[in-house]
Structures are given as structure tokens and as C-alpha cells.
Write a protein that holds these residues in place. Structure first.
Motif, mmCIF file in Angstrom:
data_model
loop_
_atom_site.group_PDB
_atom_site.id
_atom_site.type_symbol
_atom_site.label_atom_id
_atom_site.label_comp_id
_atom_site.label_asym_id
_atom_site.label_seq_id
_atom_site.Cartn_x
_atom_site.Cartn_y
_atom_site.Cartn_z
ATOM 1 N N UNK A 1 20.507 -4.782 3.116
ATOM 2 C CA UNK A 1 19.060 -4.935 2.979
ATOM 3 C C UNK A 1 18.319 -3.931 3.861
ATOM 4 N N UNK A 2 17.660 -3.001 3.209
ATOM 5 C CA UNK A 2 16.795 -2.029 3.879
ATOM 6 C C UNK A 2 15.629 -1.794 2.930
ATOM 7 N N UNK A 3 14.423 -1.956 3.419
ATOM 8 C CA UNK A 3 13.238 -1.934 2.560
ATOM 9 C C UNK A 3 12.527 -0.587 2.649
ATOM 10 N N UNK A 4 12.134 -0.068 1.494
ATOM 11 C CA UNK A 4 11.486 1.246 1.438
ATOM 12 C C UNK A 4 10.134 1.194 2.138
ATOM 13 N N UNK A 5 9.917 2.133 3.063
ATOM 14 C CA UNK A 5 8.617 2.219 3.746
ATOM 15 C C UNK A 5 8.028 3.627 3.615
ATOM 16 N N UNK A 6 8.668 4.453 2.778
ATOM 17 C CA UNK A 6 8.188 5.826 2.561
ATOM 18 C C UNK A 6 7.489 5.900 1.200
ATOM 19 N N UNK A 7 6.158 5.980 1.195
ATOM 20 C CA UNK A 7 5.421 6.030 -0.072
ATOM 21 C C UNK A 7 5.866 7.176 -0.977
ATOM 22 N N UNK A 8 6.268 8.314 -0.381
ATOM 23 C CA UNK A 8 6.691 9.455 -1.192
ATOM 24 C C UNK A 8 7.916 9.130 -2.033
ATOM 25 N N UNK B 1 0.820 -1.216 0.000
ATOM 26 C CA UNK B 1 0.000 0.000 0.000
ATOM 27 C C UNK B 1 0.854 1.267 0.000
ATOM 28 N N UNK B 2 0.417 2.262 -0.746
ATOM 29 C CA UNK B 2 1.110 3.556 -0.759
ATOM 30 C C UNK B 2 0.259 4.653 -0.115
ATOM 31 N N UNK B 3 -0.744 4.231 0.625
ATOM 32 C CA UNK B 3 -1.661 5.201 1.240
ATOM 33 C C UNK B 3 -1.026 5.949 2.404
ATOM 34 N N UNK B 4 -0.126 5.283 3.140
ATOM 35 C CA UNK B 4 0.556 5.950 4.249
ATOM 36 C C UNK B 4 1.833 5.195 4.601
ATOM 37 N N UNK B 5 2.748 5.892 5.233
ATOM 38 C CA UNK B 5 4.001 5.271 5.669
ATOM 39 C C UNK B 5 3.732 4.178 6.711
ATOM 40 N N UNK B 6 2.771 4.425 7.591
ATOM 41 C CA UNK B 6 2.431 3.461 8.644
ATOM 42 C C UNK B 6 1.959 2.148 8.040
#
Length: 281
Positions: free
Chosen positions: A34-41, A6-11
Motif C-alpha cells: 500500500x502506497x498512495x499516489x501523491x504526485x498529480x503529474x 486535489x491535483x493542484x499541487x503535490x503538497x
């Protein structure tokens, strides 16, 4: 059916990432960066940049959980997702199966055949092999790269002559690409959070890695081993030709103060003088 990221929110993206990693039994490995993107922006910024340039086929480096893969596949003709971890690669296949336009390749990006690099490249570059990957991209036919890099490394790529971060990789990529930093993101844009800031960089090719680029790279490797010394002495030693006449201005500068244009002048003079020597034989 696998729930898409989901890209609706970072949470929500963080929750999806943690749940997915847990279900796969994966703990992020530092040695693979290994670091996974959690920032939708960040994801949406890369998507906007891709849409600006409109490549039909995209090669993604280090696809991870397929967060970026899934969303760019919704508007690109084809996405080739490269992931070295077999468990992650298997998950990406399930995640993108219904899209029908994603090819998953299990490989180290540095071992891929050159034919893959004829496409635009995107991805969050593993920080421990960033330099190797950028040089690999440089020496292929890749027309465009939209990549997330460690901020400090991105600053090296756009540094100016005389600055501390200016170096070989700055100059060779200056010769081959137009480069710009689009956005900066904090460590909290990733899970787990790295110790550094990240930058999205766009590199648009302006010329291929030709014979001139090969000679330029060799010259840079030699001269930058003594980057703080007077360019006149170092250049003379590296090219084994007395340049005191035509390149007298080298006596006023250190190696790390020379611009791309000045290195190209050295290259031009070196090739011409060597040709003259051959004609005299």
C-alpha cells in the motif's frame, strides 16, 4: 460530502491523502504494497494516456483512496474500481457517489472473473504480486493496460535478448503486446515512499492468448530453468525431439540469447515434427 482529491499541487494532494487515511483509521500496510499516489503529474499522465486510447469502460486495479478513480470517472463512461480493503472500498463509494458511473468491487484482482478483463485496465499495481497480475492480464481479452509498475519490473518487460533482465515474462508479453515505458517517477511520488522508482507502462494487445501462446509459455518455462546453458541441449530436452538438423544454429546460443522470433521458429519446427510423427504411426 467528501472532498475530491486535489491535483493542484503535490503538497495539497499529500495533505488530502494523510487526512483521509487518518479519518479512516488506516495505516498503509507493507504486505499489501500500500502506497498512495501523491504526485498529480503521475495521475494526469495516466489520464492523458487513457484519453489517447479512449476506452469507454476502464477496470482499475488497486483503487486505494480513489484518487485516480475519481478523476478518470469524470471523462470515462464507466470505471470499475477493484479494491481488496473494505474500508477503502467504502470510502471510494462515498467519494464517487455523485458521479454515478463508478462500480466498486471488493476483491483480489487475481480472483476476478475473466469477464471483467474485457475492458481496458489501469492502476498502480501492488509490487508484491506484479508478475502474477501481468500474467493474469496477458491471459485475458484485455485490449489495453496503462499501469504503474516497479521500474525494475517494467525494464524486464522491455529487455532485449541476452540482457540480464530478459526472461520468460519478457518474451510472452512481447508475443501478446506492444509495450512502452511512458514516464519514470521517484519514490517521493507516493506516500509512504517505497524503496524503488516506478514507471508508467502502456501495453496494447496485438494478439490473444491462443493455443500457440499456451505452448510458447510452456516452452519458455522449461527452457528458462537453464537460461545460461546452450539452447541446443536445453531445447532438445524440453521438447524431446532431436532438432540438430533444422535448428543447428541453437548450438551457437544460450537460452537467454534467443529472441521471440527464434522461439517461434523452434515452436514451428516442434509442431511440424510432432505432426509428422503422428502421421507415421
Amino acid at each position: 460530502m467528501v472532498k475530491p482529491p486535489p491535483l493542484t499541487s503535490k503538497k495539497e494532494l499529500l495533505l488530502w491523502t494523510k487526512r483521509t487515511l487518518f479519518s479512516l483509521g488506516i495505516k498503509p500496510r507493507k504486505k499489501l504494497s500500500q502506497a498512495f499516489v501523491i504526485e498529480p503529474q503521475l495521475i494526469m499522465e495516466i489520464m492523458r494516456q487513457i484519453q489517447n486510447y479512449k476506452p469507454s469502460i476502464v477496470l482499475e486495479i488497486g483503487a486505494g483512496l480513489g484518487t485516480l478513480t475519481y478523476h478518470i470517472a469524470t471523462f470515462c463512461k464507466k470505471v470499475i474500481a477493484v479494491e481488496i480493503d473494505r474500508v477503502l472500498a467504502s470510502f471510494i463509494k462515498k467519494l464517487t457517489r455523485d458521479l454515478g458511473n463508478v462500480e466498486v468491487v471488493i476483491a483480489n484482482i487475481l480472483d476476478l472473473d475473466d469477464s471483467y478483463f474485457k475492458n481496458a485496465i489501469v492502476g498502480n499495481i501492488p509490487y508484491h504480486i506484479t508478475s502474477d497480475i501481468v500474467l493474469r492480464i496477458s491471459k485475458t481479452e484485455c485490449p489495453l493496460a496503462i499501469i504503474t509498475l516497479q521500474k525494475e519490473f517494467a525494464e524486464r518487460l522491455i529487455a532485449k535478448a541476452g540482457e540480464h533482465k530478459y526472461g520468460k515474462i519478457t518474451i510472452i508479453t512481447d508475443y501478446l503486446f506492444e509495450k512502452k515505458i511512458c514516464s519514470i517517477y521517484p519514490p517521493t511520488a507516493f506516500y509512504p515512499a517505497p524503496a524503488v522508482y516506478s514507471a508508467i507502462m502502456v501495453m496494447k494487445r496485438i494478439r490473444g492468448y491462443d493455443s500457440r501462446a499456451k505452448i510458447l509459455e510452456k516452452l519458455l518455462i522449461c527452457t528458462f530453468t537453464e537460461r545460461n546453458k546452450l539452447a541446443y541441449k536445453v531445447v532438445n530436452k524440453c521438447i524431446n525431439i532431436d532438432v540438430s538438423g533444422e535448428l543447428y544454429w541453437l548450438k551457437k546460443k544460450r537460452v537467454d540469447q534467443l529472441t521471440l522470433e527464434e522461439f517461434l521458429k523452434i515452436l514451428h519446427t516442434m509442431l511440424r515434427m510432432k505432426n509428422q510423427k503422428l502421421q507415421e504411426i
